[in-house]
Scaffold this motif. Sequence first.
Motif, PDB file in Angstrom:
ATOM      1  N   ARG A 196      -0.450  -3.556  -7.103  1.00 54.73           N
ATOM      2  CA  ARG A 196      -0.819  -4.403  -6.039  1.00 54.73           C
ATOM      3  C   ARG A 196      -1.221  -5.717  -6.638  1.00 54.73           C
ATOM      4  O   ARG A 196      -0.718  -6.821  -6.073  1.00 54.73           O
ATOM      5  CB  ARG A 196      -2.124  -3.902  -5.468  1.00 54.73           C
ATOM      6  CG  ARG A 196      -2.071  -2.957  -4.460  1.00 54.73           C
ATOM      7  CD  ARG A 196      -3.363  -2.408  -3.922  1.00 54.73           C
ATOM      8  NE  ARG A 196      -3.237  -1.127  -2.857  1.00 54.73           N
ATOM      9  CZ  ARG A 196      -3.422   0.046  -3.602  1.00 54.73           C
ATOM     10  NH1 ARG A 196      -4.072   0.056  -4.762  1.00 54.73           N
ATOM     11  NH2 ARG A 196      -3.309   1.058  -2.608  1.00 54.73           N
ATOM     12  N   ARG A 197      -1.781  -6.017  -7.699  1.00 55.11           N
ATOM     13  CA  ARG A 197      -1.973  -7.140  -8.611  1.00 55.11           C
ATOM     14  C   ARG A 197      -0.698  -7.926  -8.767  1.00 55.11           C
ATOM     15  O   ARG A 197      -0.489  -9.290  -8.530  1.00 55.11           O
ATOM     16  CB  ARG A 197      -2.782  -7.149  -9.672  1.00 55.11           C
ATOM     17  CG  ARG A 197      -3.211  -8.238 -10.612  1.00 55.11           C
ATOM     18  CD  ARG A 197      -3.877  -9.371  -9.734  1.00 55.11           C
ATOM     19  NE  ARG A 197      -5.183  -8.940  -9.536  1.00 55.11           N
ATOM     20  CZ  ARG A 197      -6.245  -8.824 -10.411  1.00 55.11           C
ATOM     21  NH1 ARG A 197      -5.986  -9.604 -11.686  1.00 55.11           N
ATOM     22  NH2 ARG A 197      -7.254  -8.434 -10.381  1.00 55.11           N
ATOM     23  N   ARG A 214      -5.172   5.521 -10.707  1.00 55.57           N
ATOM     24  CA  ARG A 214      -5.754   4.507  -9.727  1.00 55.57           C
ATOM     25  C   ARG A 214      -5.485   3.129 -10.375  1.00 55.57           C
ATOM     26  O   ARG A 214      -5.450   2.132  -9.581  1.00 55.57           O
ATOM     27  CB  ARG A 214      -7.369   4.573  -9.675  1.00 55.57           C
ATOM     28  CG  ARG A 214      -8.001   3.923  -8.821  1.00 55.57           C
ATOM     29  CD  ARG A 214      -9.531   4.290  -8.646  1.00 55.57           C
ATOM     30  NE  ARG A 214      -9.528   5.523  -8.032  1.00 55.57           N
ATOM     31  CZ  ARG A 214      -9.295   5.954  -6.717  1.00 55.57           C
ATOM     32  NH1 ARG A 214      -9.323   4.775  -5.537  1.00 55.57           N
ATOM     33  NH2 ARG A 214      -9.311   7.098  -6.223  1.00 55.57           N
ATOM     34  N   VAL A 215      -5.915   2.730 -11.715  1.00 56.99           N
ATOM     35  CA  VAL A 215      -5.264   1.601 -12.114  1.00 56.99           C
ATOM     36  C   VAL A 215      -4.076   1.000 -12.178  1.00 56.99           C
ATOM     37  O   VAL A 215      -3.666  -0.102 -11.942  1.00 56.99           O
ATOM     38  CB  VAL A 215      -6.015   1.444 -13.808  1.00 56.99           C
ATOM     39  CG1 VAL A 215      -5.527   0.205 -14.389  1.00 56.99           C
ATOM     40  CG2 VAL A 215      -7.486   1.675 -13.807  1.00 56.99           C
ATOM     41  N   ALA A 273       2.312   1.588  -3.376  1.00 53.90           N
ATOM     42  CA  ALA A 273       0.931   2.142  -4.520  1.00 53.90           C
ATOM     43  C   ALA A 273       1.033   3.490  -4.293  1.00 53.90           C
ATOM     44  O   ALA A 273       0.984   4.307  -5.064  1.00 53.90           O
ATOM     45  CB  ALA A 273      -0.256   1.323  -4.299  1.00 53.90           C
ATOM     46  N   ASN A 295      -3.736  -0.114  -8.534  1.00 52.32           N
ATOM     47  CA  ASN A 295      -4.105  -1.557  -8.543  1.00 52.32           C
ATOM     48  C   ASN A 295      -3.409  -2.379  -9.200  1.00 52.32           C
ATOM     49  O   ASN A 295      -3.316  -3.807  -8.570  1.00 52.32           O
ATOM     50  CB  ASN A 295      -5.606  -1.408  -9.069  1.00 52.32           C
ATOM     51  CG  ASN A 295      -6.576  -0.595  -8.100  1.00 52.32           C
ATOM     52  OD1 ASN A 295      -6.371  -0.388  -6.991  1.00 52.32           O
ATOM     53  ND2 ASN A 295      -7.599  -0.191  -8.788  1.00 52.32           N
ATOM     54  N   ASP A 338       0.842  -1.177  -0.016  1.00 51.08           N
ATOM     55  CA  ASP A 338      -0.025   0.042  -0.058  1.00 51.08           C
ATOM     56  C   ASP A 338       0.659   1.321  -0.007  1.00 51.08           C
ATOM     57  O   ASP A 338       0.489   2.234  -0.740  1.00 51.08           O
ATOM     58  CB  ASP A 338      -0.888  -0.006   1.186  1.00 51.08           C
ATOM     59  CG  ASP A 338      -2.053  -0.943   1.069  1.00 51.08           C
ATOM     60  OD1 ASP A 338      -2.480  -1.396  -0.130  1.00 51.08           O
ATOM     61  OD2 ASP A 338      -2.719  -1.409   2.083  1.00 51.08           O
TER      62      ASP A 338
END
Length: 274
Positions: free
Chosen positions: A265-266, A258-259, A236, A262, A233
């Motif tokens: 994180r993926r 934002r993508v 990110a 994400n 986090d």
Amino acid sequence: MRTAMSQLDLRTAASLDDALAILRDDPRVPVAGATDMYVAVNFGTLEPRKLLDIWALDELREISVVGETLVIGSLVTYTSLIRSAVIGKRLPMLVEASQQVGGAQIQNRGTIGGNIANASPAGDSLPVFAAIDAVIVLRSASGERRIPFGEFYTGYRKTVMRPDELIVAVEVAPVEGKQWFRKVGTRAAQAISKIVVAAVRAPAPRIAFGSVAPTVVRVPRTEKALSDGASIDDAARILGDEIAPIDDLRSSAEYRRRVSMNLLRRFWADTEGA
């Protein structure tokens, strides 16, 4: 209005030496698969009118391993990359990227050298080469030089390549770590990316994004945070500050930021334990 083909001044090179001699004496824009050029022709936006057809230069279609270095000729097509056993073994994320470039017709004609030279920040293969610190081999009639991928682009659709040079190959050292690739577009295939990312999970992670800046970019602050043991986090949040996406017809800057966070994180979750 479409660009009239009669307005184009096209010469054809019979060999690599012939191509380099033509570029030395009569600078032209090289074309091979012409997948991007025909888009510009159809929209009437094609600017260069003096072109050099290099599609017949079979000496630039080889995939080989020299010592420990993987060498990919600049006219290797996406279809050839997908079918190559050595690419599948050493660079599986390039196979995945190639599978998401257009449809079968585009994969049969599109070349890796064209994708690099076109210099679009949304180019599907470019984050792969950025993440693995590939080297671009340029050749002219006067000699050859090697450019680290991170030094090749100087701005939006601008490179260090001279008018008398051709991209002849891309060199890749062995890649240690788990490779990972994702493309986010309007649909899974035959779409220009909104975000494209390639990454390698290793003690020192290597992460590159496309479509978040004027050129494909590495994210060194994010990489260092992960290498130093920061939480995903926190990494990110650092990524969100590190990239500078823009608003355009395909997406808003906030969506892309934002993508991207994400996707980071993926990547971290998918490669845990690698």
